[in-house]
Each structure stands twice: as structure tokens, then as C-alpha cells.
Design an enzyme around this catalytic site. Structure first.
Site, PDB file in Angstrom:
ATOM      1  N   PHE A  59       0.837  -1.199   0.000  1.00 17.97           N
ATOM      2  CA  PHE A  59       0.000   0.000   0.000  1.00 17.97           C
ATOM      3  C   PHE A  59       0.866   1.241   0.000  1.00 17.97           C
ATOM      4  CE2 PHE A  59       0.876  -1.164   4.337  1.00 17.97           C
ATOM      5  CZ  PHE A  59       1.145   0.042   4.964  1.00 17.97           C
ATOM      6  N   CYS A  60       0.257   2.350  -0.418  1.00 17.22           N
ATOM      7  CA  CYS A  60       0.916   3.648  -0.414  1.00 17.22           C
ATOM      8  C   CYS A  60      -0.169   4.714  -0.246  1.00 17.22           C
ATOM      9  CB  CYS A  60       1.723   3.848  -1.687  1.00 17.22           C
ATOM     10  SG  CYS A  60       0.748   3.701  -3.189  1.00 17.22           S
ATOM     11  N   THR A  61       0.200   5.961  -0.316  1.00 17.63           N
ATOM     12  CA  THR A  61      -0.739   7.043  -0.026  1.00 17.63           C
ATOM     13  C   THR A  61      -1.934   7.064  -0.968  1.00 17.63           C
ATOM     14  OG1 THR A  61       1.109   8.342   0.814  1.00 17.63           O
ATOM     15  CG2 THR A  61      -0.941   9.529   0.385  1.00 17.63           C
ATOM     16  N   CYS A  81       2.333   1.896  -5.406  1.00 17.08           N
ATOM     17  CA  CYS A  81       1.947   0.480  -5.325  1.00 17.08           C
ATOM     18  C   CYS A  81       1.910  -0.149  -6.704  1.00 17.08           C
ATOM     19  CB  CYS A  81       0.562   0.334  -4.711  1.00 17.08           C
ATOM     20  SG  CYS A  81       0.523   0.895  -3.044  1.00 17.08           S
ATOM     21  N   ILE A 135      -4.067   4.577   0.826  1.00 18.34           N
ATOM     22  CA  ILE A 135      -4.448   4.843   2.214  1.00 18.34           C
ATOM     23  C   ILE A 135      -5.576   5.865   2.284  1.00 18.34           C
ATOM     24  CG2 ILE A 135      -3.648   5.725   4.439  1.00 18.34           C
ATOM     25  CD1 ILE A 135      -0.750   4.884   3.347  1.00 18.34           C
TER      26      ILE A 135
END
Length: 152
Positions: A69-71, A76, A98
Site C-alpha cells: 500500500f501507499c498514499t 503500489c 491509504i
């Protein structure tokens, strides 16, 4: 090809599976202020360091299922595509990142811990997507607290 997208509403079930390796693909300063429960910090400062982390730490035979996951979902896509190229088969990533998770998943059900760094003047947001208590250091651009400002 990129990894399989997982909707925020299904993310908790995936990352709660003990057979899933959960990796936060963001940079260290982002991870320091918040991440998912039990997520691995690859200790990278830039995405360019990610392939070295994978080579030293992950193994397609041992890490059968990997969730990342990433912001917002962009990093990703790069990281899951890289893992697929390296022979990892079951690779997943959080659709919308996220921020979408925080928007869609009720706080009471959330496995998110802390705040989320964002790349705008809010610096970081809490689970309600409201500006949190972090500010940005004018010199180094990292998130800092009032307490940090008072230290040497």
C-alpha cells in the site's frame, strides 16, 4: 502487469491473513507517522531502493502472498509490477491507497495506526481526513511536531 487491486472494504481481511506479507511502500518519514497494523517498513528513502530491499528480503517461494500500500496508489502500481516481474504470483495492492481506505473504512473497523502523510499544505491527515498536528519543516521538508520545533 500490476498486482491485484483490493477494495478498501476488503483490505482488512487480506492483511489480517497470517500468510500475507504486508509492506508499506512509502518512504521512512511517511511510515514514522502512521502505517497499517503489522506492516513491514522496508526502510527505503526513495522508490529506487525498493528493488534492493526485495532482493535481500523477499523470496517468491516463502512470501507467497504480498500486499502493498501507499498514499494514493501510484507507488503500489510500480512496486507490485516489480514483484510480478521478479516471479511473485499473488501480489495485491490497496485500490485508491491509504487515503481511499481512510475515506471508506469506518474508524472503529480501521487497522490504520497514526496519521497519513500527504503531499499538500495539510502535511498529514488523521482518520477523518482532517489536518493532523504535524507541520512541515521549512529546511528539510519532513513532518514535524510542536515538540520537534523545541528540540535542538
Amino acid at each position: 502487469t500490476v498486482g491485484t487491486y483490493v477494495k478498501p472494504s476488503e483490505w482488512n481481511d487480506l492483511i489480517s491473513d497470517p500468510d500475507v506479507t504486508v509492506i508499506d511502500t512509502r518512504n521512512g518519514y511517511e511510515i514514522e507517522i502512521g502505517t497499517f497494523k503489522n506492516a513491514i517498513d522496508p526502510k527505503t528513502d526513495t522508490f529506487r531502493e525498493f528493488p534492493e530491499y526485495v532482493a535481500k528480503t523477499l523470496d517468491p517461494a516463502k512470501n507467497k502472498k504480498v500486499a502493498m500500500f501507499c498514499t494514493g496508489g501510484i507507488r503500489c502500481e510500480k512496486s507490485t509490477a516489480y514483484l510480478k516481474e521478479q516471479g511473485f504470483e499473488d501480489v495485491y495492492h490497496l485500490e485508491g491507497g491509504i487515503l481511499q481506505y481512510l475515506e471508506d473504512v469506518p474508524k472503529e473497523e480501521s487497522l490504520w495506526e497514526g496519521d497519513c502523510f500527504v503531499f499538500d499544505n495539510r502535511v498529514a491527515v488523521n482518520h477523518d481526513l482532517e489536518k493532523s498536528h504535524y507541520e512541515q519543516c521549512y529546511a528539510c521538508r519532513l513532518p514535524i511536531t510542536e515538540e520537534d520545533k523545541k528540540s535542538d
